[in-house]
Design an enzyme around this catalytic site. Structure first.
Site, PDB file in Angstrom:
ATOM      1  N   ASN A 131       0.838  -1.201   0.000  1.00  0.00           N
ATOM      2  CA  ASN A 131       0.000   0.000   0.000  1.00  0.00           C
ATOM      3  C   ASN A 131       0.870   1.247   0.000  1.00  0.00           C
ATOM      4  OD1 ASN A 131      -0.269  -1.216   2.858  1.00  0.00           O
ATOM      5  ND2 ASN A 131      -1.177   0.743   3.290  1.00  0.00           N
ATOM      6  N   ASP A 132       0.736   2.147   0.930  1.00  0.00           N
ATOM      7  CA  ASP A 132       1.317   3.489   0.782  1.00  0.00           C
ATOM      8  C   ASP A 132       2.812   3.531   0.447  1.00  0.00           C
ATOM      9  OD1 ASP A 132      -1.065   3.525   2.166  1.00  0.00           O
ATOM     10  OD2 ASP A 132      -0.357   4.798   3.792  1.00  0.00           O
ATOM     11  N   TYR A 157       3.667   1.505  10.481  1.00  0.00           N
ATOM     12  CA  TYR A 157       2.791   2.249   9.585  1.00  0.00           C
ATOM     13  C   TYR A 157       3.560   3.303   8.796  1.00  0.00           C
ATOM     14  CZ  TYR A 157      -1.854   0.385  10.779  1.00  0.00           C
ATOM     15  OH  TYR A 157      -2.966  -0.399  10.890  1.00  0.00           O
ATOM     16  N   SER A 158       2.813   4.122   8.045  1.00  0.00           N
ATOM     17  CA  SER A 158       3.444   5.023   7.075  1.00  0.00           C
ATOM     18  C   SER A 158       4.277   6.121   7.722  1.00  0.00           C
ATOM     19  CB  SER A 158       2.370   5.655   6.209  1.00  0.00           C
ATOM     20  OG  SER A 158       1.917   4.688   5.302  1.00  0.00           O
ATOM     21  N   ARG A 170      -1.401   9.628  13.102  1.00  0.00           N
ATOM     22  CA  ARG A 170      -0.343   8.875  12.403  1.00  0.00           C
ATOM     23  C   ARG A 170       0.205   9.547  11.153  1.00  0.00           C
ATOM     24  NH1 ARG A 170      -4.809   5.502  12.079  1.00  0.00           N
ATOM     25  NH2 ARG A 170      -5.993   5.626  10.130  1.00  0.00           N
ATOM     26  N   ASP A 171       1.148   8.860  10.547  1.00  0.00           N
ATOM     27  CA  ASP A 171       1.742   9.186   9.248  1.00  0.00           C
ATOM     28  C   ASP A 171       2.587  10.461   9.278  1.00  0.00           C
ATOM     29  OD1 ASP A 171       0.225   6.988   8.519  1.00  0.00           O
ATOM     30  OD2 ASP A 171      -1.396   8.164   7.635  1.00  0.00           O
ATOM     31  N   GLU A 183      -5.692  11.103   6.674  1.00  0.00           N
ATOM     32  CA  GLU A 183      -4.499  10.260   6.673  1.00  0.00           C
ATOM     33  C   GLU A 183      -3.419  10.894   5.795  1.00  0.00           C
ATOM     34  OE1 GLU A 183      -5.766   5.728   7.482  1.00  0.00           O
ATOM     35  OE2 GLU A 183      -6.157   6.346   5.428  1.00  0.00           O
TER      36      GLU A 183
HETATM   37  C1  FRU Z   1      -3.256   4.796   4.491  1.00  0.00           C
HETATM   38  C2  FRU Z   1      -2.938   4.123   5.799  1.00  0.00           C
HETATM   39  C3  FRU Z   1      -2.109   5.010   6.703  1.00  0.00           C
HETATM   40  C4  FRU Z   1      -1.387   4.010   7.571  1.00  0.00           C
HETATM   41  C5  FRU Z   1      -1.110   2.901   6.586  1.00  0.00           C
HETATM   42  C6  FRU Z   1      -1.090   1.536   7.193  1.00  0.00           C
HETATM   43  O1  FRU Z   1      -3.517   3.903   3.465  1.00  0.00           O
HETATM   44  O2  FRU Z   1      -4.119   3.715   6.457  1.00  0.00           O
HETATM   45  O3  FRU Z   1      -2.848   5.959   7.418  1.00  0.00           O
HETATM   46  O4  FRU Z   1      -0.225   4.519   8.131  1.00  0.00           O
HETATM   47  O5  FRU Z   1      -2.114   2.972   5.605  1.00  0.00           O
HETATM   48  O6  FRU Z   1      -0.705   0.569   6.239  1.00  0.00           O
END
Ligand code: FRU
Length: 489
Positions: free
Chosen positions: A38-39, A98-99, A166-167, A228
């Site tokens: 993903n991200d 996470y991101s 987060r992030d 996010e």
């Molecule tokens: C966005 C998200 C972020 C998080 C990550 C987890 O797609 O939900 O907010 O850090 O993916 O994989």
């Protein structure tokens, strides 16, 4: 880290054969070597080389986290894959690394990310059961990481925040460091009903280690319940906030996906809704991140995917052991009051060979192709990718653009996996189109990136055809040399 990953390598090797022979593998888009991506995370150019990290679940095609994957490139197109660099090995990141983002300073890389913890139990995971911690690791080569240092814990966030914080995206400005975090604030409407608000928190630091709250931006009127992946940068004299609001009600030509992703000009108004524009009008775009290349370009890469789409569509690569990819790196420019997003120039600098369209407007392709049209003058245009029964139609007329998997007889093309249609508009009419098709991903740039449509499209090799029945000034080019190495496990 490498040893930890080593243990799983045998397991992964079993899946790798199926993944690598999948017809939907792309040639120059970042993909998971196996499993799920993903991200994009930690995007940067470090000592001349581009680094892209990513949310990676090698052992599960349906995600769930576990790693930061890693690949590097000289030109943003040919990617070399390395072992993952981060995994869940401290109590603060037990349920996910996470991101996060990269900061480069004095030949050192600093990676900031969120450690996620979900305690097992009967929790709502909004007000209870979750822990979000901001963590730092450092590296001299982008591959080997220092010990993890915890920077911010739950007690460091304002009281009215839920547990979703987060992030981190970190930058340096006038000698200070700033970190923007995406957040979900607790809030209630006039009738006393819970209506949380998305927003951002900005922390500041003199030394990258001690962080204090600098300010928070929670809109007076809710614009989604959670934001996010925030990113703050300057472009064309404007201060831009890029973020992913969740919970915007869908409209016919806006906010058509389950969650949104766009930008607002903070320097024009802190009421972000006033200037908000979506980054992409296609089906598959979320969680973008930007960075500045050593030659000063603001480059954006997004996830060519969306969370929580199981009910609306599915990705046909899943049966072959992998899912999703990242978008093409795109370059941002500010013009006419908005941001244009077009493929990095490295793409056009590749060797492209023009292919002639036959008299009936058709062509079969084997490699990545560019479909390019100029001087269209807003006249109707129709391009079909795929066959008559199974394909995606791109239609443009005046200022309206539509991409659709719905066939003229009303049936839905299988190559969309259940996707149907998306529409968008440009201000004054379509003048130029550039569609970049790389196996199972198509990215359509309208008027040099005034509007962009990103979508996955799962055509078998034999179905890779173009039908340009109507399109003024259209030319087609095929890539001769573009091809990243298959990932080594
Ligand atoms: C966005 C998200 C972020 C998080 C990550 C987890 O797609 O939900 O907010 O850090 O993916 O994989």
């Amino acid at each position: 880290m490498e040893n930890g990953f080593q243990r799983e390598r045998e397991e992964l090797k079993k899946m790798a054969g199926t993944v690598q022979s999948c017809p939907y593998r792309t040639e120059f888009h970042i993909m998971p070597p196996v499993g799920w991506i993903n991200d994009p995370n930690g995007l940067c150019q470090f000592k001349g080389r581009f680094h892209a990290y990513f949310q990676y679940s090698p052992l599960s095609v349906h995600g769930g986290g576990g790693y930061w994957g890693h690949c590097t490139s000289e030109d943003l197109l040919h990617w070399e894959y390395h072992s993952p660099v981060l995994t869940t090995d401290i109590p603060e990141d037990a349920s996910g690394v996470y991101s996060g983002s990269a900061l480069i300073e004095d030949d050192r890389m600093y990676l900031f990310y969120t450690g996620n913890v979900k305690n097992p139990g009967e929790y709502d995971y909004i007000d209870a059961g979750r822990m979000s911690t901001q963590i730092l690791v450092e590296s001299e080569d982008g591959q080997h990481m220092s010990e993890k240092s915890v920077l911010l814990r739950m007690e460091d966030y304002p009281q009215h925040m839920t547990q979703h914080v987060r992030d981190p995206k970190v930058w340096k400005e006038n000698g200070k460091y700033y970190m923007v975090l995406g957040a979900r604030a607790r809030a209630w409407d006039e009738s006393g009903n819970r209506r949380d608000k998305g927003g951002i928190l900005i922390y500041e630091s003199d030394d990258r280690k001690e962080w204090t709250l600098h300010r928070e931006l929670i809109p007076a009127k809710a614009f989604g319940y959670m934001w996010e992946c925030p990113d703050i940068f300057d472009l064309g004299g404007k201060r831009v906030l890029s973020f992913c609001p969740q919970g915007l009600p869908s409209e016919p030509e806006r906010y058509q996906n389950i969650y949104q992703s766009g930008y607002a000009f903070l320097s024009d108004s802190e009421d972000v809704e006033k200037t908000f524009r979506e980054w992409d009008m296609g089906f598959d775009f979320y969680a973008p991140q930007t960075f500045v290349s050593e030659d000063g370009r603001r480059i954006l890469i997004g996830w060519a995917g969306m969370p929580d789409t199981e009910k609306t569509h599915r990705n046909l690569s899943v049966e072959n052991g992998w899912q999703h990819c990242l978008t093409l790196p795109t370059e941002l420019t500010f013009r006419d009051g908005r941001i244009f997003r077009s493929p990095v120039r490295e793409l056009l600098e590749q060797q492209w060979r023009e292919r002639m369209i036959s008299d009936d407007g058709r062509l079969t392709f084997r490699r990545a192709v560019l479909v390019s049209a100029e001087g269209m003058g807003g006249e109707p245009c129709s391009i079909r990718i795929g066959t008559a029964e199974n394909g995606l139609t791109i239609r443009a007329d005046k200022e309206k653009i539509e991409i659709t998997f719905v066939n003229p007889d009303g049936s839905i093309s299988q190559c969309g996996g259940g996707r149907r249609s998306r529409t968008g508009r440009v201000e004054k009419g379509v003048e130029r189109l550039l569609a970049v098709i790389d196996s199972s991903i198509a990215e359509l740039f309208v008027n040099d990136g005034e509007a962009v449509f990103t979508t996955r499209i799962y055509l078998d090799r034999a179905e890779r055809r173009l039908d340009v029945s109507e399109c003024r000034g259209c030319r087609i080019y095929e890539a001769d040399t573009l091809h990243s190495e298959q990932a080594e496990l």
